[in-house]
Design a protein around this motif. Sequence first.
Motif, PDB file in Angstrom:
ATOM      1  N   TYR A   1       0.793  -0.990   0.267  1.00 63.23           N
ATOM      2  CA  TYR A   1       0.204  -0.193  -0.189  1.00 63.23           C
ATOM      3  C   TYR A   1       1.166   1.022  -0.095  1.00 63.23           C
ATOM      4  CZ  TYR A   1      -3.517  -3.540   1.138  1.00 63.23           C
ATOM      5  OH  TYR A   1      -4.591  -4.144   1.795  1.00 63.23           O
ATOM      6  N   TYR A   2       0.600   2.384  -0.650  1.00 60.40           N
ATOM      7  CA  TYR A   2       1.065   3.345  -0.821  1.00 60.40           C
ATOM      8  C   TYR A   2       0.092   5.002  -1.164  1.00 60.40           C
ATOM      9  CZ  TYR A   2       5.272   0.472  -3.590  1.00 60.40           C
ATOM     10  OH  TYR A   2       5.276  -0.487  -3.923  1.00 60.40           O
ATOM     11  N   ALA A   3       0.585   5.929  -0.233  1.00 61.31           N
ATOM     12  CA  ALA A   3       0.541   7.081  -0.063  1.00 61.31           C
ATOM     13  C   ALA A   3       0.262   7.654  -1.202  1.00 61.31           C
ATOM     14  CB  ALA A   3       1.011   8.372   1.180  1.00 61.31           C
ATOM     15  N   ASP A   4      -1.220   8.411  -1.394  1.00 58.13           N
ATOM     16  CA  ASP A   4      -1.470   8.692  -2.649  1.00 58.13           C
ATOM     17  C   ASP A   4      -0.009   9.819  -2.953  1.00 58.13           C
ATOM     18  OD1 ASP A   4      -4.974   9.337  -2.683  1.00 58.13           O
ATOM     19  OD2 ASP A   4      -3.734   7.678  -3.046  1.00 58.13           O
ATOM     20  N   SER A   5       0.996  10.539  -2.245  1.00 64.81           N
ATOM     21  CA  SER A   5       1.570  11.764  -2.486  1.00 64.81           C
ATOM     22  C   SER A   5       3.423  11.065  -2.711  1.00 64.81           C
ATOM     23  CB  SER A   5       1.515  11.970  -0.675  1.00 64.81           C
ATOM     24  OG  SER A   5       2.056  10.905   0.063  1.00 64.81           O
ATOM     25  N   VAL A   6       2.665   9.709  -3.067  1.00 69.58           N
ATOM     26  CA  VAL A   6       4.837   8.807  -3.255  1.00 69.58           C
ATOM     27  C   VAL A   6       4.135   7.404  -4.132  1.00 69.58           C
ATOM     28  CG1 VAL A   6       5.199   9.545  -1.073  1.00 69.58           C
ATOM     29  CG2 VAL A   6       4.108   6.741  -1.761  1.00 69.58           C
ATOM     30  N   LYS A   7       2.324   7.314  -4.586  1.00 64.45           N
ATOM     31  CA  LYS A   7       2.465   6.848  -5.948  1.00 64.45           C
ATOM     32  C   LYS A   7       2.959   6.358  -6.656  1.00 64.45           C
ATOM     33  CE  LYS A   7      -2.305   4.868  -4.585  1.00 64.45           C
ATOM     34  NZ  LYS A   7      -3.366   4.665  -4.377  1.00 64.45           N
ATOM     35  N   GLY A   8       3.910   5.815  -7.353  1.00 68.95           N
ATOM     36  CA  GLY A   8       4.758   5.479  -8.627  1.00 68.95           C
ATOM     37  C   GLY A   8       6.305   6.196  -9.094  1.00 68.95           C
ATOM     38  N   ARG A   9       6.694   6.685  -7.169  1.00 67.81           N
ATOM     39  CA  ARG A   9       7.231   7.102  -6.916  1.00 67.81           C
ATOM     40  C   ARG A   9       8.845   6.057  -5.886  1.00 67.81           C
ATOM     41  NH1 ARG A   9       8.402  12.012  -5.046  1.00 67.81           N
ATOM     42  NH2 ARG A   9       6.477  11.920  -3.473  1.00 67.81           N
ATOM     43  N   PHE A  10       7.543   5.769  -5.001  1.00 71.54           N
ATOM     44  CA  PHE A  10       8.192   4.743  -4.380  1.00 71.54           C
ATOM     45  C   PHE A  10       8.057   3.346  -4.621  1.00 71.54           C
ATOM     46  CE2 PHE A  10       8.613   7.640  -0.873  1.00 71.54           C
ATOM     47  CZ  PHE A  10       9.062   9.142  -1.434  1.00 71.54           C
ATOM     48  N   THR A  11       8.613   2.937  -4.043  1.00 76.95           N
ATOM     49  CA  THR A  11       8.666   1.100  -3.903  1.00 76.95           C
ATOM     50  C   THR A  11       8.855   0.849  -2.863  1.00 76.95           C
ATOM     51  OG1 THR A  11       8.834   0.980  -6.514  1.00 76.95           O
ATOM     52  CG2 THR A  11       8.964  -0.979  -4.964  1.00 76.95           C
TER      53      THR A  11
END
Length: 122
Positions: A59-69
Amino acid sequence: QVQLVESGGGLVQPGGSLRLSCAASGFTLDYYAIGWFRQAPGKEREGVSCISYSDGTTYYADSVKGRFTISRDNALNTGFLQMNSLKPEDTAVYYCATAMTCGLRPEYYHYWGQGTQVTVSS
């Protein structure tokens, strides 16, 4: 002694990358979800990402989706957070923590690391 130790923080320019590590000792991460949180000065602690122990659901916060893994290596008893395309607003102290259930609310988590500073600035 139960311990979580974060490492890998530092100063990076906007657009750059960092890889944070969360090494566990005194217990095994195999049966725990791993969460990453961050706290900027004057702001509340924010859930960034988590990974379950059972099937690796993330799960990811919207602010980091697509940038953090987020990832984990149970053989190393370590969790990771790969951060790409970093922005100045990502500047914060980053913490890892463990919980029985994956979620982005800090109250779910019981063991916490001491944090590592990430600063994104030119």
